[in-house]
Design an enzyme around this catalytic site. Structure first.
Site, PDB file in Angstrom:
ATOM      1  N   HIS A 133       0.870  -1.179   0.000  1.00 54.22           N
ATOM      2  CA  HIS A 133       0.000   0.000   0.000  1.00 54.22           C
ATOM      3  C   HIS A 133       0.910   1.234   0.000  1.00 54.22           C
ATOM      4  O   HIS A 133       2.010   1.194   0.540  1.00 54.22           O
ATOM      5  CB  HIS A 133      -0.841  -0.053   1.280  1.00 54.22           C
ATOM      6  CG  HIS A 133      -1.883   1.011   1.411  1.00 54.22           C
ATOM      7  ND1 HIS A 133      -1.601   2.288   1.822  1.00 54.22           N
ATOM      8  CD2 HIS A 133      -3.220   0.980   1.199  1.00 54.22           C
ATOM      9  CE1 HIS A 133      -2.706   3.001   1.861  1.00 54.22           C
ATOM     10  NE2 HIS A 133      -3.716   2.236   1.486  1.00 54.22           N
ATOM     11  N   ASP A 211       3.278  -4.145   8.210  1.00 52.67           N
ATOM     12  CA  ASP A 211       2.065  -3.363   8.055  1.00 52.67           C
ATOM     13  C   ASP A 211       0.894  -4.336   8.235  1.00 52.67           C
ATOM     14  O   ASP A 211       0.575  -5.117   7.333  1.00 52.67           O
ATOM     15  CB  ASP A 211       2.057  -2.719   6.660  1.00 52.67           C
ATOM     16  CG  ASP A 211       0.732  -2.040   6.356  1.00 52.67           C
ATOM     17  OD1 ASP A 211      -0.160  -2.045   7.228  1.00 52.67           O
ATOM     18  OD2 ASP A 211       0.599  -1.505   5.236  1.00 52.67           O
ATOM     19  N   GLN A 214      -4.245  -4.791   7.217  1.00 51.89           N
ATOM     20  CA  GLN A 214      -5.247  -5.715   6.667  1.00 51.89           C
ATOM     21  C   GLN A 214      -5.250  -7.071   7.369  1.00 51.89           C
ATOM     22  O   GLN A 214      -6.060  -7.931   7.031  1.00 51.89           O
ATOM     23  CB  GLN A 214      -5.027  -5.931   5.163  1.00 51.89           C
ATOM     24  CG  GLN A 214      -5.275  -4.698   4.312  1.00 51.89           C
ATOM     25  CD  GLN A 214      -6.737  -4.240   4.281  1.00 51.89           C
ATOM     26  OE1 GLN A 214      -7.645  -4.939   4.725  1.00 51.89           O
ATOM     27  NE2 GLN A 214      -6.963  -3.052   3.750  1.00 51.89           N
ATOM     28  N   LYS A 237     -10.321  -0.340  10.716  1.00 57.08           N
ATOM     29  CA  LYS A 237     -10.564  -1.520   9.871  1.00 57.08           C
ATOM     30  C   LYS A 237     -10.958  -2.727  10.728  1.00 57.08           C
ATOM     31  O   LYS A 237     -11.237  -3.802  10.221  1.00 57.08           O
ATOM     32  CB  LYS A 237      -9.310  -1.874   9.066  1.00 57.08           C
ATOM     33  CG  LYS A 237      -8.953  -0.825   8.020  1.00 57.08           C
ATOM     34  CD  LYS A 237      -7.815  -1.313   7.160  1.00 57.08           C
ATOM     35  CE  LYS A 237      -7.108  -0.217   6.414  1.00 57.08           C
ATOM     36  NZ  LYS A 237      -7.887   0.385   5.343  1.00 57.08           N
ATOM     37  N   CYS A 376      -4.895   2.566  -3.573  1.00 55.39           N
ATOM     38  CA  CYS A 376      -3.624   3.057  -2.991  1.00 55.39           C
ATOM     39  C   CYS A 376      -2.511   2.027  -3.182  1.00 55.39           C
ATOM     40  O   CYS A 376      -1.641   1.862  -2.306  1.00 55.39           O
ATOM     41  CB  CYS A 376      -3.766   3.419  -1.514  1.00 55.39           C
ATOM     42  SG  CYS A 376      -4.994   4.669  -1.205  1.00 55.39           S
TER      43      CYS A 376
END
Ligand code: C6P
Length: 422
Positions: A133, A211, A214, A237, A376
């Site tokens: 991303h 990261d 997600q 999220k 993104c």
């Protein structure tokens, strides 16, 4: 009849669970119910989270770490309680390893600037992946530019997996200082073999940043088994309000990192000559924090625990396997990324002859919310040679009937826009 089953660990609880999310009973227009398939952008929020945040503002709103009055103490206790809950949720060793940020983007920027400016030198290398991303590309490019460092990328295979043959060759340069990668791709859904990648980075003397924007909503995280030096996530999220995120960092690393932002709350002593800084975690939390957001995040973690991350993963897996099988039958439809067994509950696709934005607009007309665009992740779309795709992303509250509606409407759009596409 499909070969893929329409049951999951949440099948019996789904109606009750959906009732926890007030927005899911809304209609987009009279008679058109919402089908929310955009949870990878932001999840919907259960009443428990909305009520917890509202309760904070109604009952004990005050600034934290400052006042001696009752509400300030209550607010501080709730804020620090949220930090302990995050520590347990990600398996951190110490509460001071949890820094509250606005979101995953800010958490990554914090590391890129605070660690990167102090530790990167001319010719050093930062390794990312082609499926990142922008939040895990742009900060590194900026800081690398300031320090004369280079950004290199682990390529992806056509199936949307990381090319693990090339990765060790990147490490051979001996100049890699940081390996930063997404746990789960927001476009491909690919679940990356993070522990394997961090182990190799460690052996090459590099630090790692994961990261987890997600993955935190969907899989049980454990920073130790992931081998992460740093990890970033966004509350919004994973059922929490917007504006609250987390940076995890190993204590020994955070303790010697200079601050990212300066201001109130992060100081030890300020004189006209200069400033000494507070210890962890305050040093990295300048200014008034998002107390209400932290309270909401705490409630979200309780809710996720109540349902069980294993059940959530099982449910999403059943949904994605079903969705991919059904979508595969649509002529001209191309899905990106690995098979369902290697991904989380999202799928990005294009349909020959149909612009992704037209497709998304037609889906919206039927109440179906998906994301269309580059998500993104422009370098990833460049890699596949498409400027944009449509992404459907599932979460614990989605149903097989919603998948059916998605598939039917995509096929309807194909027949409308590109009736002869194969
Ligand atoms: N992806 C999506 O629709 P923020 O915006 O800071 O909460 O999260 C940034 C981010 C970082 N990494 C990954 C893998 C992400 O997916 C995201 C956010 C959303 O895919 C919004 S662009």
């Amino acid at each position: 009849m499909t070969a893929v089953t329409r049951v999951s660990a949440l099948s019996d609880k789904l109606a009750a669970l959906r009732a926890d999310f007030p927005i899911l009973s809304r209609e987009i227009r009279p008679g058109v119910p919402l089908v929310y398939l955009d949870s990878a952008a932001t999840s919907q929020k259960p009443s428990m989270v909305i009520d917890a945040e509202s309760e904070y503002y109604r009952q004990f709103n005050a600034n934290v770490h400052r006042g001696v009055h009752t509400f300030s103490e209550q607010a501080t206790s709730a804020y620090e309680g949220a930090r302990r809950k995050v520590r347990d949720f990600i398996g951190a060793a110490h509460v001071n390893e949890v820094i509250f940020t606005r979101n995953a983007t800010e958490a990554i920027n914090l590391v890129a600037y605070a660690w990167g400016l102090a530790n990167l030198h001319e010719g050093d290398e930062i390794v990312l992946t082609e499926m990142e991303h922008h939040a895990n590309i742009v900060p590194w490019q900026i800081v690398a530019g300031m320090k004369g460092a280079k950004v290199r990328f682990i390529p992806i295979t056509p199936e949307g997996r990381l090319d693990l043959e090339t990765y060790p060759r990147l490490l051979e340069s001996g100049r890699v200082r940081m390996v930063a990668l997404g746990h789960i791709s927001n476009v491909l859904g690919t679940i990356n073999p993070v522990s394997q990648i961090t182990a190799a980075a460690r052996a090459a003397g590099a630090l790692t940043l994961i990261d987890a924007a997600q993955s935190a909503p969907h899989v049980q995280l454990d920073v130790k088994s992931l081998g992460a030096d740093f990890l970033a996530l966004s509350g919004h999220k994973m059922l929490a309000p917007t504006g609250i995120g987390v940076l995890y960092g190993k204590r020994a690393l955070l303790e010697v990192m200079p601050p990212f932002l300066g201001g109130g709350s992060m100081i030890d002593r300020v004189t006209m000559e200069g400033t000494t800084f507070a210890g962890l975690p305050q040093r990295f939390e300048a200014g008034t924090p998002n107390v209400g957001g932290a309270v909401g995040l705490s409630a979200a973690l309780d809710y996720l625990h109540g349902v069980g991350l294993e059940s959530i993963q099982n449910h999403e897996h059943a949904l994605i396997a079903y969705a991919m099988e059904k979508l595969a039958a649509i002529p001209g439809l191309v899905m990106y990324g690995p098979p369902p067994a290697e991904r989380t509950g999202l799928v990005s696709f294009t349909v020959k002859g149909v612009h992704p934005h037209d497709l998304a607009a037609m889906l919206d007309n039927e109440g179906i919310a998906v994301r269309a665009g580059h998500h993104c992740a422009m370098p990833l779309h460049d890699k596949y040679g498409v400027p944009a795709s449509v992404r459907a992303s599932f979460y614990l509250y989605n149903t097989f009937e919603e998948v059916d509606k998605l598939v039917e409407t995509v096929d309807k759009a194909r027949l409308f826009f590109a009736p002869r596409a194969k």
